[in-house]
Design an enzyme around this catalytic site. Structure first.
Site, PDB file in Angstrom:
ATOM      1  N   LYS A  13      47.927  49.183  42.807  1.00  0.00           N
ATOM      2  CA  LYS A  13      49.072  48.569  43.880  1.00  0.00           C
ATOM      3  C   LYS A  13      50.376  48.506  43.647  1.00  0.00           C
ATOM      4  O   LYS A  13      51.361  49.599  44.049  1.00  0.00           O
ATOM      5  CB  LYS A  13      48.537  48.025  45.002  1.00  0.00           C
ATOM      6  CG  LYS A  13      47.105  48.302  44.762  1.00  0.00           C
ATOM      7  CD  LYS A  13      46.339  46.463  45.906  1.00  0.00           C
ATOM      8  CE  LYS A  13      46.607  45.649  45.564  1.00  0.00           C
ATOM      9  NZ  LYS A  13      45.791  45.755  44.927  1.00  0.00           N
ATOM     10  N   ARG A  88      44.699  41.334  53.584  1.00  0.00           N
ATOM     11  CA  ARG A  88      43.645  41.449  52.951  1.00  0.00           C
ATOM     12  C   ARG A  88      42.134  41.267  53.705  1.00  0.00           C
ATOM     13  O   ARG A  88      41.290  40.890  53.122  1.00  0.00           O
ATOM     14  CB  ARG A  88      43.590  40.519  51.756  1.00  0.00           C
ATOM     15  CG  ARG A  88      44.363  41.092  50.417  1.00  0.00           C
ATOM     16  CD  ARG A  88      45.000  39.747  49.174  1.00  0.00           C
ATOM     17  NE  ARG A  88      44.464  40.319  48.277  1.00  0.00           N
ATOM     18  CZ  ARG A  88      45.613  40.375  47.541  1.00  0.00           C
ATOM     19  NH1 ARG A  88      46.871  40.604  47.883  1.00  0.00           N
ATOM     20  NH2 ARG A  88      45.629  40.711  46.132  1.00  0.00           N
ATOM     21  N   ARG A 127      46.805  42.782  31.245  1.00  0.00           N
ATOM     22  CA  ARG A 127      48.089  43.082  31.329  1.00  0.00           C
ATOM     23  C   ARG A 127      49.787  42.164  31.039  1.00  0.00           C
ATOM     24  O   ARG A 127      48.896  40.774  31.399  1.00  0.00           O
ATOM     25  CB  ARG A 127      48.884  44.012  33.259  1.00  0.00           C
ATOM     26  CG  ARG A 127      48.409  42.519  33.899  1.00  0.00           C
ATOM     27  CD  ARG A 127      48.105  43.590  35.090  1.00  0.00           C
ATOM     28  NE  ARG A 127      47.113  42.491  36.074  1.00  0.00           N
ATOM     29  CZ  ARG A 127      47.500  42.869  37.432  1.00  0.00           C
ATOM     30  NH1 ARG A 127      47.292  43.911  38.151  1.00  0.00           N
ATOM     31  NH2 ARG A 127      47.288  41.394  38.612  1.00  0.00           N
ATOM     32  N   ARG A 161      50.107  36.293  34.290  1.00  0.00           N
ATOM     33  CA  ARG A 161      50.042  35.429  34.944  1.00  0.00           C
ATOM     34  C   ARG A 161      49.039  34.301  34.957  1.00  0.00           C
ATOM     35  O   ARG A 161      48.373  34.806  34.330  1.00  0.00           O
ATOM     36  CB  ARG A 161      49.790  36.839  36.497  1.00  0.00           C
ATOM     37  CG  ARG A 161      51.092  37.090  37.092  1.00  0.00           C
ATOM     38  CD  ARG A 161      50.697  38.214  37.979  1.00  0.00           C
ATOM     39  NE  ARG A 161      48.899  38.214  38.911  1.00  0.00           N
ATOM     40  CZ  ARG A 161      48.795  38.583  39.741  1.00  0.00           C
ATOM     41  NH1 ARG A 161      49.497  39.556  40.655  1.00  0.00           N
ATOM     42  NH2 ARG A 161      47.589  38.611  40.762  1.00  0.00           N
ATOM     43  N   ARG A 172      38.735  37.444  41.844  1.00  0.00           N
ATOM     44  CA  ARG A 172      39.607  37.846  43.320  1.00  0.00           C
ATOM     45  C   ARG A 172      39.022  39.127  43.324  1.00  0.00           C
ATOM     46  O   ARG A 172      38.778  39.621  44.918  1.00  0.00           O
ATOM     47  CB  ARG A 172      40.454  37.989  42.623  1.00  0.00           C
ATOM     48  CG  ARG A 172      41.630  37.362  41.847  1.00  0.00           C
ATOM     49  CD  ARG A 172      42.777  37.076  40.966  1.00  0.00           C
ATOM     50  NE  ARG A 172      43.576  38.473  41.199  1.00  0.00           N
ATOM     51  CZ  ARG A 172      44.166  38.602  39.574  1.00  0.00           C
ATOM     52  NH1 ARG A 172      44.057  38.230  38.662  1.00  0.00           N
ATOM     53  NH2 ARG A 172      44.805  40.259  40.111  1.00  0.00           N
TER      54      ARG A 172
HETATM   55  P1  AMP Z   1      47.885  39.790  44.291  1.00  0.00           P
HETATM   56  O1  AMP Z   1      49.156  40.064  43.351  1.00  0.00           O
HETATM   57  O2  AMP Z   1      47.803  40.959  45.760  1.00  0.00           O
HETATM   58  O3  AMP Z   1      46.975  40.074  43.108  1.00  0.00           O
HETATM   59  O4  AMP Z   1      48.288  38.488  44.687  1.00  0.00           O
HETATM   60  C1  AMP Z   1      48.203  37.332  43.834  1.00  0.00           C
HETATM   61  C2  AMP Z   1      46.913  36.310  45.165  1.00  0.00           C
HETATM   62  O5  AMP Z   1      47.905  36.184  45.835  1.00  0.00           O
HETATM   63  C3  AMP Z   1      45.480  35.889  45.407  1.00  0.00           C
HETATM   64  O6  AMP Z   1      45.170  36.443  44.324  1.00  0.00           O
HETATM   65  C4  AMP Z   1      45.870  35.640  46.295  1.00  0.00           C
HETATM   66  O7  AMP Z   1      45.807  34.537  46.037  1.00  0.00           O
HETATM   67  C5  AMP Z   1      46.842  35.629  47.057  1.00  0.00           C
HETATM   68  N1  AMP Z   1      47.236  36.311  47.863  1.00  0.00           N
HETATM   69  C6  AMP Z   1      48.290  37.578  48.046  1.00  0.00           C
HETATM   70  N2  AMP Z   1      48.545  38.530  49.152  1.00  0.00           N
HETATM   71  C7  AMP Z   1      47.691  38.070  50.348  1.00  0.00           C
HETATM   72  C8  AMP Z   1      47.338  37.818  51.241  1.00  0.00           C
HETATM   73  N3  AMP Z   1      47.518  39.297  51.793  1.00  0.00           N
HETATM   74  N4  AMP Z   1      46.552  37.054  51.848  1.00  0.00           N
HETATM   75  C9  AMP Z   1      45.602  36.597  51.322  1.00  0.00           C
HETATM   76  N5  AMP Z   1      45.957  35.635  49.870  1.00  0.00           N
HETATM   77  C10 AMP Z   1      46.811  36.801  49.177  1.00  0.00           C
END
Ligand code: AMP
Length: 215
Positions: A13, A88, A127, A161, A172
């Site tokens: 994404k 989400r 990554r 990360r 996740r």
């Molecule tokens: P990402 O970078 O999209 O993989 O997000 C990393 C982490 O941020 C996720 O595992 C969640 O803990 C939090 N997070 C990101 N976007 C959301 C969202 N829309 N709703 C809830 N938690 C989020």
């Protein structure tokens, strides 16, 4: 044109959103990036989010919907937005409808990136990014041309990360299956979901998305 990129962690994404941003001037709104920035800055939102993110669990709906609304207020109505990692949950999808309607914006498409889940763990745990310019790399698929030196800015510092480890990735994925995948039918009922094979090369996936969006 406003679109959502939907798919499990590691589906690409962020990569695809960033290509659309660079080539078509769309604005990428990544709640993950915004939350990481908040954690690094030690803001109130960051303090609420930190432990949940480290555990791979979702941050409360009202926190993320709040930051999305605020960000949209900074944009002009003519600027197309790519929602990357938001919504989400069903509650977030509902909030997004309200947030968009209040601002006279219309959601054109939900691009579902379909991926083979077994490949995702390898994709995610390998990554890393340049600590200075953010260029993305991968232990197996995309090493810098000169080992230890960023291709784009020449920096020698890289970072990973903290939530890109196998155990957190599994949580996740579970969160995705339990809370995020179930929102697809909401958008399917509106006829705006377009499925794109996310397992191809970065360029192929990009091309497939461009074809859907007629860009
Ligand atoms: P990402 O970078 O999209 O993989 O997000 C990393 C982490 O941020 C996720 O595992 C969640 O803990 C939090 N997070 C990101 N976007 C959301 C969202 N829309 N709703 C809830 N938690 C989020």
């Amino acid at each position: 044109m406003d679109i959502i990129l939907l798919g499990p962690p590691g589906a690409g994404k962020g990569t695809q959103a960033s290509l659309l941003k660079d080539e078509h001037g769309m604005v990428q709104l990544s709640t993950g990036d915004m939350l990481r920035a908040a954690v690094n800055a030690g803001t109130e939102v960051g303090l609420k989010a930190k432990a949940l993110m480290e555990a791979g669990e979702l941050v409360p709906d009202e926190v993320v919907s709040g930051i999305i609304g605020d960000k949209l207020d900074e944009l002009g109505s003519e600027q197309g937005v790519i929602f990357d990692g938001y919504p989400r949950t069903a509650a977030q999808a509902e909030s997004l409808d309200e947030i968009l309607a209040e601002r006279g914006r219309v959601l054109s498409y939900v691009i579902e990136l379909s991926v083979d889940e077994d490949a995702l763990v390898e994709r995610i745990t390998g990554r890393f990014t340049c600590a200075k310019c953010g260029e993305g790399y991968h232990d197996i698929f995309k090493q810098p041309a000169v080992a230890g030196v960023c291709d784009v800015c020449g920096s020698t510092e890289f970072k990973r990360r903290p939530d890109d480890n196998e155990e957190t990735v599994r949580t996740r994925m579970q969160e995705y299956r339990a809370k995020t995948a179930p929102i697809l039918p909401i958008y399917e009922a509106r006829g705006i979901v377009r499925k794109v094979d996310g397992m191809g090369s970065m360029a192929d996936v990009h091309e497939a998305i461009e074809a859907v969006l007629s860009l």
